[in-house]
Design a protein around this motif. Structure first.
Motif, PDB file in Angstrom:
ATOM      1  N   PHE A 171       0.814  -1.221   0.000  1.00 19.21           N
ATOM      2  CA  PHE A 171       0.000   0.000   0.000  1.00 19.21           C
ATOM      3  C   PHE A 171       0.846   1.270   0.000  1.00 19.21           C
ATOM      4  CE2 PHE A 171      -0.058  -1.666   4.472  1.00 19.21           C
ATOM      5  CZ  PHE A 171       0.774  -0.722   5.049  1.00 19.21           C
ATOM      6  N   SER A 172       2.174   1.122  -0.011  1.00 17.97           N
ATOM      7  CA  SER A 172       3.083   2.266  -0.119  1.00 17.97           C
ATOM      8  C   SER A 172       3.478   2.439  -1.580  1.00 17.97           C
ATOM      9  CB  SER A 172       4.327   2.035   0.746  1.00 17.97           C
ATOM     10  OG  SER A 172       5.332   2.980   0.449  1.00 17.97           O
ATOM     11  N   HIS A 173       3.234   3.622  -2.147  1.00 14.43           N
ATOM     12  CA  HIS A 173       3.416   3.813  -3.588  1.00 14.43           C
ATOM     13  C   HIS A 173       4.436   4.881  -3.967  1.00 14.43           C
ATOM     14  CE1 HIS A 173      -0.118   1.381  -4.968  1.00 14.43           C
ATOM     15  NE2 HIS A 173      -0.475   1.587  -3.715  1.00 14.43           N
ATOM     16  N   GLY A 174       4.841   5.714  -3.047  1.00 15.67           N
ATOM     17  CA  GLY A 174       5.691   6.842  -3.398  1.00 15.67           C
ATOM     18  C   GLY A 174       7.146   6.480  -3.624  1.00 15.67           C
ATOM     19  N   PHE A 175       7.722   6.942  -4.738  1.00 17.21           N
ATOM     20  CA  PHE A 175       9.157   6.795  -5.019  1.00 17.21           C
ATOM     21  C   PHE A 175       9.611   5.329  -4.977  1.00 17.21           C
ATOM     22  CE2 PHE A 175       8.473  10.792  -2.578  1.00 17.21           C
ATOM     23  CZ  PHE A 175       8.598  11.675  -3.631  1.00 17.21           C
ATOM     24  N   ARG A 176       8.828   4.476  -5.602  1.00 19.40           N
ATOM     25  CA  ARG A 176       9.173   3.064  -5.659  1.00 19.40           C
ATOM     26  C   ARG A 176       9.120   2.567  -7.097  1.00 19.40           C
ATOM     27  NH1 ARG A 176       5.752  -0.450  -1.568  1.00 19.40           N
ATOM     28  NH2 ARG A 176       7.205  -2.009  -2.414  1.00 19.40           N
ATOM     29  N   PRO A 177       9.941   1.555  -7.429  1.00 23.74           N
ATOM     30  CA  PRO A 177       9.925   1.013  -8.794  1.00 23.74           C
ATOM     31  C   PRO A 177       8.548   0.486  -9.179  1.00 23.74           C
ATOM     32  CG  PRO A 177      11.826   0.196  -7.562  1.00 23.74           C
ATOM     33  CD  PRO A 177      10.947   0.888  -6.579  1.00 23.74           C
ATOM     34  N   LYS A 178       8.102   0.833 -10.375  1.00 23.48           N
ATOM     35  CA  LYS A 178       6.833   0.368 -10.949  1.00 23.48           C
ATOM     36  C   LYS A 178       5.612   0.845 -10.165  1.00 23.48           C
ATOM     37  CE  LYS A 178       8.956  -3.783 -12.920  1.00 23.48           C
ATOM     38  NZ  LYS A 178       8.926  -5.263 -12.997  1.00 23.48           N
ATOM     39  N   LYS A 179       5.800   1.864  -9.335  1.00 22.12           N
ATOM     40  CA  LYS A 179       4.673   2.459  -8.617  1.00 22.12           C
ATOM     41  C   LYS A 179       4.724   3.969  -8.810  1.00 22.12           C
ATOM     42  CE  LYS A 179       4.018  -1.002  -4.938  1.00 22.12           C
ATOM     43  NZ  LYS A 179       2.559  -1.149  -4.897  1.00 22.12           N
ATOM     44  N   ASP A 180       3.545   4.600  -8.809  1.00 23.47           N
ATOM     45  CA  ASP A 180       3.497   6.046  -8.965  1.00 23.47           C
ATOM     46  C   ASP A 180       2.171   6.558  -8.415  1.00 23.47           C
ATOM     47  OD1 ASP A 180       1.555   5.389 -10.875  1.00 23.47           O
ATOM     48  OD2 ASP A 180       2.912   5.653 -12.565  1.00 23.47           O
ATOM     49  N   CYS A 181       1.862   7.818  -8.697  1.00 25.42           N
ATOM     50  CA  CYS A 181       0.621   8.411  -8.197  1.00 25.42           C
ATOM     51  C   CYS A 181      -0.604   7.656  -8.704  1.00 25.42           C
ATOM     52  CB  CYS A 181       0.535   9.879  -8.620  1.00 25.42           C
ATOM     53  SG  CYS A 181       1.746  10.955  -7.835  1.00 25.42           S
ATOM     54  N   HIS A 182      -0.556   7.208  -9.948  1.00 20.48           N
ATOM     55  CA  HIS A 182      -1.739   6.561 -10.524  1.00 20.48           C
ATOM     56  C   HIS A 182      -1.952   5.139  -9.996  1.00 20.48           C
ATOM     57  CE1 HIS A 182      -1.225   9.888 -13.464  1.00 20.48           C
ATOM     58  NE2 HIS A 182      -2.520   9.937 -13.285  1.00 20.48           N
ATOM     59  N   THR A 183      -0.878   4.451  -9.621  1.00 17.58           N
ATOM     60  CA  THR A 183      -1.083   3.149  -8.967  1.00 17.58           C
ATOM     61  C   THR A 183      -1.689   3.358  -7.581  1.00 17.58           C
ATOM     62  OG1 THR A 183       1.164   3.081  -8.022  1.00 17.58           O
ATOM     63  CG2 THR A 183       0.852   2.122 -10.223  1.00 17.58           C
ATOM     64  N   ALA A 184      -1.305   4.468  -6.923  1.00 16.01           N
ATOM     65  CA  ALA A 184      -1.888   4.779  -5.612  1.00 16.01           C
ATOM     66  C   ALA A 184      -3.367   5.127  -5.749  1.00 16.01           C
ATOM     67  CB  ALA A 184      -1.127   5.940  -4.968  1.00 16.01           C
ATOM     68  N   LEU A 185      -3.709   5.913  -6.759  1.00 16.86           N
ATOM     69  CA  LEU A 185      -5.111   6.282  -6.988  1.00 16.86           C
ATOM     70  C   LEU A 185      -5.952   5.053  -7.333  1.00 16.86           C
ATOM     71  CD1 LEU A 185      -4.463   9.517  -9.041  1.00 16.86           C
ATOM     72  CD2 LEU A 185      -5.642   9.429  -6.834  1.00 16.86           C
ATOM     73  N   LYS A 186      -5.392   4.149  -8.128  1.00 12.19           N
ATOM     74  CA  LYS A 186      -6.103   2.922  -8.494  1.00 12.19           C
ATOM     75  C   LYS A 186      -6.340   2.044  -7.260  1.00 12.19           C
ATOM     76  CE  LYS A 186      -5.830  -0.997 -11.706  1.00 12.19           C
ATOM     77  NZ  LYS A 186      -5.013  -1.662 -12.753  1.00 12.19           N
ATOM     78  N   ALA A 187      -5.301   1.942  -6.405  1.00  7.88           N
ATOM     79  CA  ALA A 187      -5.429   1.147  -5.184  1.00  7.88           C
ATOM     80  C   ALA A 187      -6.478   1.751  -4.256  1.00  7.88           C
ATOM     81  CB  ALA A 187      -4.081   1.058  -4.475  1.00  7.88           C
ATOM     82  N   LEU A 188      -6.478   3.078  -4.144  1.00  9.93           N
ATOM     83  CA  LEU A 188      -7.460   3.740  -3.280  1.00  9.93           C
ATOM     84  C   LEU A 188      -8.868   3.558  -3.814  1.00  9.93           C
ATOM     85  CD1 LEU A 188      -8.129   5.514  -0.870  1.00  9.93           C
ATOM     86  CD2 LEU A 188      -7.691   7.523  -2.298  1.00  9.93           C
ATOM     87  N   ASP A 189      -9.021   3.628  -5.127  1.00  9.30           N
ATOM     88  CA  ASP A 189     -10.332   3.422  -5.739  1.00  9.30           C
ATOM     89  C   ASP A 189     -10.893   2.051  -5.364  1.00  9.30           C
ATOM     90  OD1 ASP A 189     -12.351   4.438  -7.729  1.00  9.30           O
ATOM     91  OD2 ASP A 189     -11.808   2.566  -8.728  1.00  9.30           O
ATOM     92  N   LYS A 190     -10.015   1.062  -5.374  1.00  9.63           N
ATOM     93  CA  LYS A 190     -10.429  -0.301  -5.006  1.00  9.63           C
ATOM     94  C   LYS A 190     -10.873  -0.361  -3.544  1.00  9.63           C
ATOM     95  CE  LYS A 190      -8.666  -5.054  -4.813  1.00  9.63           C
ATOM     96  NZ  LYS A 190      -7.479  -5.922  -5.043  1.00  9.63           N
ATOM     97  N   GLU A 191     -10.129   0.307  -2.657  1.00  7.03           N
ATOM     98  CA  GLU A 191     -10.470   0.275  -1.232  1.00  7.03           C
ATOM     99  C   GLU A 191     -11.771   1.022  -0.950  1.00  7.03           C
ATOM    100  OE1 GLU A 191      -9.041  -1.718   0.520  1.00  7.03           O
ATOM    101  OE2 GLU A 191      -7.117  -2.047  -0.449  1.00  7.03           O
ATOM    102  N   LEU A 192     -12.015   2.098  -1.707  1.00  9.65           N
ATOM    103  CA  LEU A 192     -13.229   2.890  -1.490  1.00  9.65           C
ATOM    104  C   LEU A 192     -14.470   2.201  -2.049  1.00  9.65           C
ATOM    105  CD1 LEU A 192     -11.862   6.447  -2.368  1.00  9.65           C
ATOM    106  CD2 LEU A 192     -12.328   5.543  -0.085  1.00  9.65           C
ATOM    107  N   TRP A 193     -14.251   1.221  -2.897  1.00  9.29           N
ATOM    108  CA  TRP A 193     -15.383   0.541  -3.540  1.00  9.29           C
ATOM    109  C   TRP A 193     -16.056  -0.452  -2.595  1.00  9.29           C
ATOM    110  CZ3 TRP A 193     -17.028   2.076  -8.274  1.00  9.29           C
ATOM    111  CH2 TRP A 193     -18.026   1.314  -8.882  1.00  9.29           C
ATOM    112  N   TYR A 194     -15.251  -1.132  -1.779  1.00 11.69           N
ATOM    113  CA  TYR A 194     -15.812  -2.165  -0.908  1.00 11.69           C
ATOM    114  C   TYR A 194     -15.468  -1.906   0.557  1.00 11.69           C
ATOM    115  CZ  TYR A 194     -16.050  -4.668  -5.364  1.00 11.69           C
ATOM    116  OH  TYR A 194     -16.305  -5.015  -6.662  1.00 11.69           O
ATOM    117  N   ASP A 195     -16.420  -2.135   1.431  1.00 11.31           N
ATOM    118  CA  ASP A 195     -16.214  -2.179   2.895  1.00 11.31           C
ATOM    119  C   ASP A 195     -15.681  -0.881   3.497  1.00 11.31           C
ATOM    120  OD1 ASP A 195     -17.016  -4.881   2.967  1.00 11.31           O
ATOM    121  OD2 ASP A 195     -15.008  -5.525   2.406  1.00 11.31           O
TER     122      ASP A 195
END
Length: 421
Positions: A125-149
């Motif tokens: 769940f940590s996305h900042g300054f990491r290989p193959k992760k960026d702001c948009h992977t963080a936004l996508k992950a958050l979208d998934k969490e906000l969708w359920y439960d």
């Protein structure tokens, strides 16, 4: 044959609790030269006033000398040059640190080593300054969490995080995983190198300067131990319902199924941060009702430049809508307005070409489904400012719409585009 960095990653994966003992030998001519190649030649220089091109003119001799100095421990990082850049259109300024060129190379090599050590330790769940992760992977992950439960969201803001990182705690975290005293010695030297601002030297007792190549990974290590590990091992297990988080650098959102879990976490977070000499910015942090069950009581929050809103799809089903935040939109408008004024007398063809590059960058980031109107409005604002600037540089102070339309027809301003689904 594996490289030194790959070998470190392999050891950490196979023996996650083992301390790394010999690392400093990986800061060598080969790795320093690799970092040098990655540097942008147009970046501003530090207190040494040495550019990439100047350093490259005698790179073999420069690197040989640098390696000898490091082995003899006579190498000492220079103070970081501090400059200020506008912050989010608020009128405030953000401090930025510019290391000297040679310090950039050493920092970059050490940052690569730290990344090899910690990448497998960091949580997903940590996305900042990491290989193959960026702001948009963080936004996508958050979208998934906000969708359920998710029924409650804690939007947390750490006050001046990069300026308040505690050096002693950071070194303790690093010592938990690294036993190479020489490597740690140089980390500490970078932390204590100081700041040069308008010719005046300032000591650094805490903080990691934004702009340093090693700062992002050190910030991630700090937050890994202060927040991520605590949340994963303590908060999620002590919560009655689901508890999830998404973090990009010091910007984090925490999602909860039950209100009591969210409120208990918020109080515990303040205590947790205080233990490590960090402070929650209460005027910027909040607990809000958010999710498919929030109904009319749903609030909204900002994350990574987007305002998140509960909405309904065309079929009447729950969805999360994301639009450019007003704060970011205001900042972007001020930037384009200033740029157009500064380039008022640039030939129209060249001006529009450069303007399109800026708009393309804007669309590449903000081009998310549901945000087309906000991007379209930004383009309209840009066209209005362009018309005003072109009017000012002519004898006619009020250019007609017909004339302006002819100019845009000959020099098209690109339309918004949805990039991220």
């Amino acid at each position: 044959m594996t490289t030194g960095m790959e070998r470190i990653s392999q050891i950490v994966k196979e023996h996650p609790d083992r301390k790394l003992q010999t690392l400093m030998h990986l800061v060598n001519k080969e790795t320093l030269k690799s970092v040098h190649k990655r540097q942008d030649k147009n970046k501003a220089y530090g207190v040494d006033e040495i550019t990439k091109e100047e350093y490259e003119a005698n790179i073999e001799e420069n690197l040989d000398r640098l390696i000898v100095e490091m082995k003899q421990f006579s190498y000492r990082p220079q103070p970081v040059k501090r400059i200020y850049i506008p912050k989010d259109g608020s009128g405030k300024m953000r401090p930025l640190g510019l290391p000297s060129y040679e310090d950039k190379l050493v920092q970059g090599a050490m940052a690569d080593i730290l990344t090899a050590i910690y990448e497998s330790k960091f949580y997903g769940f940590s996305h900042g300054f990491r290989p193959k992760k960026d702001c948009h992977t963080a936004l996508k992950a958050l979208d998934k969490e906000l969708w359920y439960d998710t029924n409650w969201v804690v939007d947390a803001d750490i006050h001046s995080f990069f300026d308040t990182v505690d050096h002693e705690w950071l070194m303790k975290f690093l010592e938990h995983d690294i036993e190479d005293k020489n490597f740690l010695r140089y980390v500490k030297r970078f932390l204590k190198a100081g700041i040069m601002e308008e010719g005046k030297y300032l000591k650094t007792d805490n903080g990691v300067p934004q702009g340093g190549l090693i700062s992002p990974i050190m910030a991630n290590v700090y937050l890994h131990y202060v927040i991520d590990m605590w949340f994963a091992k303590v908060v999620t297990k002590s919560s009655k319902g689901k508890a999830r988080m998404v973090r990009y650098a010091d910007d984090a959102v925490f999602c909860f199924e039950y209100e009591e879990d969210a409120r208990r976490f918020y109080a515990a977070l303040k205590e947790r941060l205080a233990k490590f000499n960090l402070e929650l910015s209460e005027e910027k942090s909040k607990i809000i009702k958010f999710g498919r069950n929030a109904g009319d009581d749903a609030d909204k929050f900002d994350f990574l430049g987007f305002t998140h809103i509960t909405a309904k799809s065309r079929k009447g089903k729950y969805c999360v809508k994301r639009i450019t935040s007003q704060k970011k939109l205001k900042a972007k408008r001020q930037i384009v307005k200033k740029w157009l004024r500064e380039n008022m007398h640039t030939p129209i063809k060249i001006m529009v070409e450069k303007l399109n590059k800026k708009l393309r960058g804007h669309y590449n980031y903000y081009g998310i489904i549901g945000n087309y109107k906000a991007m379209s409005d930004f383009r309209k604002y840009t066209l209005n400012r362009l018309k005003a600037v072109l009017s000012r540089r002519g004898a006619n102070k009020d250019m007609s719409k017909r004339v302006f339309d002819c100019i845009i027809e000959a020099n098209p301003v690109i339309m918004p585009k949805i990039i991220h689904c």
